[in-house]
Scaffold this active site. Structure first.
Site, PDB file in Angstrom:
ATOM      1  N   GLU A  40       0.885  -1.176   0.000  1.00 49.45           N
ATOM      2  CA  GLU A  40       0.000   0.000   0.000  1.00 49.45           C
ATOM      3  C   GLU A  40       0.913   1.213   0.000  1.00 49.45           C
ATOM      4  O   GLU A  40       1.530   1.533   1.013  1.00 49.45           O
ATOM      5  CB  GLU A  40      -0.903  -0.006   1.244  1.00 49.45           C
ATOM      6  CG  GLU A  40      -1.876  -1.165   1.322  1.00 49.45           C
ATOM      7  CD  GLU A  40      -2.929  -1.137   0.224  1.00 49.45           C
ATOM      8  OE1 GLU A  40      -3.054  -0.124  -0.487  1.00 49.45           O
ATOM      9  OE2 GLU A  40      -3.634  -2.143   0.073  1.00 49.45           O
TER      10      GLU A  40
ATOM     11  N   CYS B 187      -2.260   8.962   2.774  1.00 51.09           N
ATOM     12  CA  CYS B 187      -1.932   8.502   1.417  1.00 51.09           C
ATOM     13  C   CYS B 187      -3.009   8.951   0.436  1.00 51.09           C
ATOM     14  O   CYS B 187      -2.754   9.110  -0.743  1.00 51.09           O
ATOM     15  CB  CYS B 187      -1.778   6.997   1.403  1.00 51.09           C
ATOM     16  SG  CYS B 187      -3.083   6.176   2.287  1.00 51.09           S
TER      17      CYS B 187
HETATM   18  P1  NDP Z   1       8.537   4.378   4.506  1.00 51.01           P
HETATM   19  O1  NDP Z   1       8.513   3.632   3.246  1.00 51.01           O
HETATM   20  O2  NDP Z   1       9.733   5.184   4.834  1.00 51.01           O
HETATM   21  O3  NDP Z   1       8.350   3.365   5.754  1.00 51.01           O
HETATM   22  C1  NDP Z   1       7.260   2.511   5.885  1.00 51.01           C
HETATM   23  C2  NDP Z   1       7.582   1.396   6.844  1.00 51.01           C
HETATM   24  O4  NDP Z   1       8.638   0.597   6.310  1.00 51.01           O
HETATM   25  C3  NDP Z   1       8.091   1.877   8.199  1.00 51.01           C
HETATM   26  O5  NDP Z   1       7.631   0.996   9.207  1.00 51.01           O
HETATM   27  C4  NDP Z   1       9.593   1.763   8.037  1.00 51.01           C
HETATM   28  O6  NDP Z   1      10.246   1.650   9.257  1.00 51.01           O
HETATM   29  C5  NDP Z   1       9.696   0.487   7.253  1.00 51.01           C
HETATM   30  N1  NDP Z   1      10.933   0.322   6.488  1.00 51.01           N
HETATM   31  C6  NDP Z   1      11.838   1.251   6.116  1.00 51.01           C
HETATM   32  N2  NDP Z   1      12.818   0.688   5.375  1.00 51.01           N
HETATM   33  C7  NDP Z   1      12.511  -0.627   5.281  1.00 51.01           C
HETATM   34  C8  NDP Z   1      13.125  -1.739   4.627  1.00 51.01           C
HETATM   35  N3  NDP Z   1      14.251  -1.615   3.918  1.00 51.01           N
HETATM   36  N4  NDP Z   1      12.530  -2.941   4.719  1.00 51.01           N
HETATM   37  C9  NDP Z   1      11.390  -3.092   5.411  1.00 51.01           C
HETATM   38  N5  NDP Z   1      10.763  -2.083   6.054  1.00 51.01           N
HETATM   39  C10 NDP Z   1      11.321  -0.866   5.982  1.00 51.01           C
HETATM   40  O7  NDP Z   1       7.231   5.243   4.514  1.00 51.01           O
HETATM   41  P2  NDP Z   1       6.757   6.310   5.561  1.00 51.01           P
HETATM   42  O8  NDP Z   1       6.738   5.687   6.908  1.00 51.01           O
HETATM   43  O9  NDP Z   1       7.515   7.568   5.380  1.00 51.01           O
HETATM   44  O10 NDP Z   1       5.226   6.503   5.143  1.00 51.01           O
HETATM   45  C11 NDP Z   1       4.778   7.432   4.240  1.00 51.01           C
HETATM   46  C12 NDP Z   1       4.362   6.749   2.965  1.00 51.01           C
HETATM   47  O11 NDP Z   1       3.373   5.773   3.218  1.00 51.01           O
HETATM   48  C13 NDP Z   1       3.721   7.731   2.006  1.00 51.01           C
HETATM   49  O12 NDP Z   1       4.241   7.520   0.720  1.00 51.01           O
HETATM   50  C14 NDP Z   1       2.245   7.353   2.054  1.00 51.01           C
HETATM   51  O13 NDP Z   1       1.527   7.712   0.911  1.00 51.01           O
HETATM   52  C15 NDP Z   1       2.322   5.883   2.268  1.00 51.01           C
HETATM   53  N6  NDP Z   1       1.065   5.371   2.810  1.00 51.01           N
HETATM   54  C16 NDP Z   1       0.274   4.600   2.007  1.00 51.01           C
HETATM   55  C17 NDP Z   1      -0.956   4.143   2.452  1.00 51.01           C
HETATM   56  C18 NDP Z   1      -1.832   3.296   1.576  1.00 51.01           C
HETATM   57  O14 NDP Z   1      -2.766   2.707   2.113  1.00 51.01           O
HETATM   58  N7  NDP Z   1      -1.611   3.206   0.290  1.00 51.01           N
HETATM   59  C19 NDP Z   1      -1.452   4.501   3.800  1.00 51.01           C
HETATM   60  C20 NDP Z   1      -0.524   5.270   4.559  1.00 51.01           C
HETATM   61  C21 NDP Z   1       0.684   5.704   4.070  1.00 51.01           C
HETATM   62  P3  NDP Z   1      10.796   2.973   9.990  1.00 51.01           P
HETATM   63  O15 NDP Z   1       9.681   3.983   9.972  1.00 51.01           O
HETATM   64  O16 NDP Z   1      11.083   2.486  11.336  1.00 51.01           O
HETATM   65  O17 NDP Z   1      11.972   3.430   9.189  1.00 51.01           O
END
Ligand code: NDP
Length: 526
Positions: free
Chosen positions: A244, A278
């Protein structure tokens, strides 16, 4: 951000800050790859028992968890607000209330949705066979959510996974670990069997370890960039995933829409959660003939919004979740100005506060050629562009790599569905905006780079099971005509299958009966 550090930081510590004040509100340790592996092993053991529980038992536990959340609603809302910066009002209206509804819906309906199904196998039934589908759980589900809806998104996915008979390992975002741990505490309070839901705190490295750990599916919410990394890593073990991802969601307003209502919807859609949804309105296209009137309405309403700490009940716009996210917003606003757009209100960091507050910002004269009209901003900005024709409106809305949601505003009934189906987005709302993630009954997911797979609704539940086909032949005394050995009679029968049976017509198939009997007799005499 200046942080109030209350005790020395250990190497593995993750510190949770209140983005409205910059104060530390707690700390957790980051799980190592070995700890992730242990959690997944324990989850696999717990799965062997959990998969055998009845739907009634799963429902009882989820409904009790609902009660705990209802009892602790204000405390949970406060924690969500403290850790993410959003107003408590939104923690309740956009996280707690929708997830409570999702919980009751899947608790009550999962059994029906996952009931074994008979399949109509057409003329094969004449050969004495039946087929059915049973839905088997997958095993251990790894959930990796973003920080923007730290309670409702992971909890909703956990509930669906549990109802389908899976166990879960959740890795909350490093920005919101305390909300993640709270979810674990809720399940502990209702005596969910040990290790059925485990929360492992950590950062991206911990998330990466979870993807590599051999879980049976990854449910990921986050950016496109991390989504691609996850897809690449999951490919090594063929671990399936749902992604997502981000959005650049358009809102298209025609001159015949209720402009007053559309303006109210636009500012909520663009500024709730400080624009960090999002499905936020990230681009607004308004028909040129009403653009000035509509823009004025939006500016007027935006100026009335109260920006303050999310913990205050009267706050409309809280803090952004992180300094990193705020820098992206600052960059996009500067780029809009540089490219010739006009900042009508807001446009800068709100210096009245210590934390990460960005003023709700309305921008006019935007065009799709400007970089921030293509990249996800994820902040409280509302750039407005204009269009002259319906065709142009659709082209502008679809001119993006994303396709999560879109919103069309029009008074013309026929235009509603005619246009909706032309928009490339997983969800298209007509005279509505943003909120359908809150309807657990409806599928959620994106077209194009906004995602892969679905959460919520029947399609979302199906992501958490594997359909198993059970085929039974009720005729146990005669061989199949297509078995070995082959012969001229066999070949003639196969031609008959191609000509008559494969026609799907009962009448045609009956013509095959004498040849079929000859073939079976031949096989029985071998
Ligand atoms: P990120 O992609 O930075 O992080 C998302 C999650 O992935 C966090 O828990 C993060 O951990 C974890 N993560 C980071 N690097 C890795 C890796 N290499 N492998 C596995 N997990 C990893 O996104 P954001 O947290 O900044 O979220 C914002 C984004 O999410 C926006 O683009 C938004 O549009 C999208 N979003 C989409 C939704 C949907 O339903 N389509 C709903 C909500 C948000 P950590 O934070 O600890 O680094």
């Amino acid at each position: 951000m200046s942080a109030v550090i209350s005790f020395p930081i250990k190497e593995n510590d993750i510190i949770s800050y209140n983005p409205a004040t910059g104060e530390e509100i707690g700390r957790v340790s980051a799980a190592s790859a070995a700890e992730v592996e242990t959690a997944v092993e324990k989850s696999r053991e717990a799965f062997q028992l959990w998969r055998k529980t009845s739907f009634a038992e799963r429902k009882r536990i989820i409904m009790r968890a609902r009660e705990v959340i209802l009892d602790e609603m204000d405390e949970i809302a406060r924690l969500i607000s403290d850790e993410s910066g959003k107003p408590v009002a939104e923690a309740i209206s956009m996280e707690i209330a929708p997830v409570l509804d999702l919980m009751q819906y899947f608790a009550k309906n999962a059994a029906k949705m996952l009931k074994p199904e008979k399949i109509n196998i057409g003329l094969y039934a004449l050969l004495g066979r039946t087929s059915k589908i049973v839905y088997q759980p997958l095993g251990v589900i790894g959930i990796i959510p973003a920080w923007n809806y730290p309670f409702s998104i992971p909890l909703g996915e956990i509930v669906m996974a549990l109802m389908a008979g899976n166990t879960v390992v959740l890795k909350p975002s490093e920005l919101t670990p305390l909300v993640g741990l709270k979810i674990g505490e809720i399940f502990e309070k209702v005596n969910l069997p040990k290790d059925v839901v485990q929360i492992i705190t950590g950062d991206g490295k911990t998330g990466a370890a979870l993807v590599e750990s051999g879980v049976n599916k990854i449910m990921f919410t986050g950016s496109v960039a991390t989504g691609k990394r996850i897809a690449e890593s999951a490919a090594k073990t063929l671990t399936p995933f749902v992604l997502e991802l981000g959005g650049k969601d358009p809102m298209v307003v025609f001159a015949d829409a209720n402009l007053e209502l559309a303006a109210q919807a636009a500012i909520w859609g663009a500024f709730c959660n400080s624009g960090q949804s999002c499905s936020s309105v990230e681009r607004l296209y308004v028909e040129e003939s009403v653009a000035e009137k509509f823009t004025n309405l939006i500016v007027e309403k935006t100026k009335q919004l109260q920006q303050d700490s999310g913990s205050k009940e009267t706050t409309d716009i809280g803090a952004m979740s992180s300094e990193k996210q705020m820098k992206i917003v600052e960059d996009h606003v500067a780029e809009f100005e540089k490219a010739g757009a006009k900042i009508l209100t807001g446009g800068k960091r709100n210096v009245n506060f210590k934390g990460t507050f960005f003023e709700p910002t309305v921008i006019s004269n935007a065009t799709n050629e400007m970089r921030p009209m293509q990249e996800e901003t994820f902040g409280p900005t509302l750039p407005i562009a204009t269009f002259k024709t319906e065709k142009e409106a659709v082209e502008l809305a679809n001119d993006t790599e994303f396709g999560l949601t879109a919103s069309i505003w029009t008074g013309e009934v026929k235009r509603r569905t005619r246009l909706a189906e032309k928009i490339e987005a997983g969800t298209v709302c007509v005279n509505e905006v943003l909120y359908t993630h809150g309807i657990g009954q409806t599928p959620w997911g994106g077209f194009k780079n906004s995602g892969y797979g679905r959460t919520h609704g029947k399609f979302g539940l199906m992501e958490l099971v594997q359909p198993q086909h059970i085929h039974v032949s009720h005729i146990t005394l005669v061989p199949n005509a297509w078995w070995l050995p082959y012969s001229p009679i066999a070949l003639e029968t196969f031609r008959g299958f191609a000509r008559h049976f494969a026609s799907g017509s009962l009448f045609q198939t009956l013509k095959l009966a004498p040849q079929l009997l000859r073939r079976i007799k031949e096989l029985r005499n071998k």
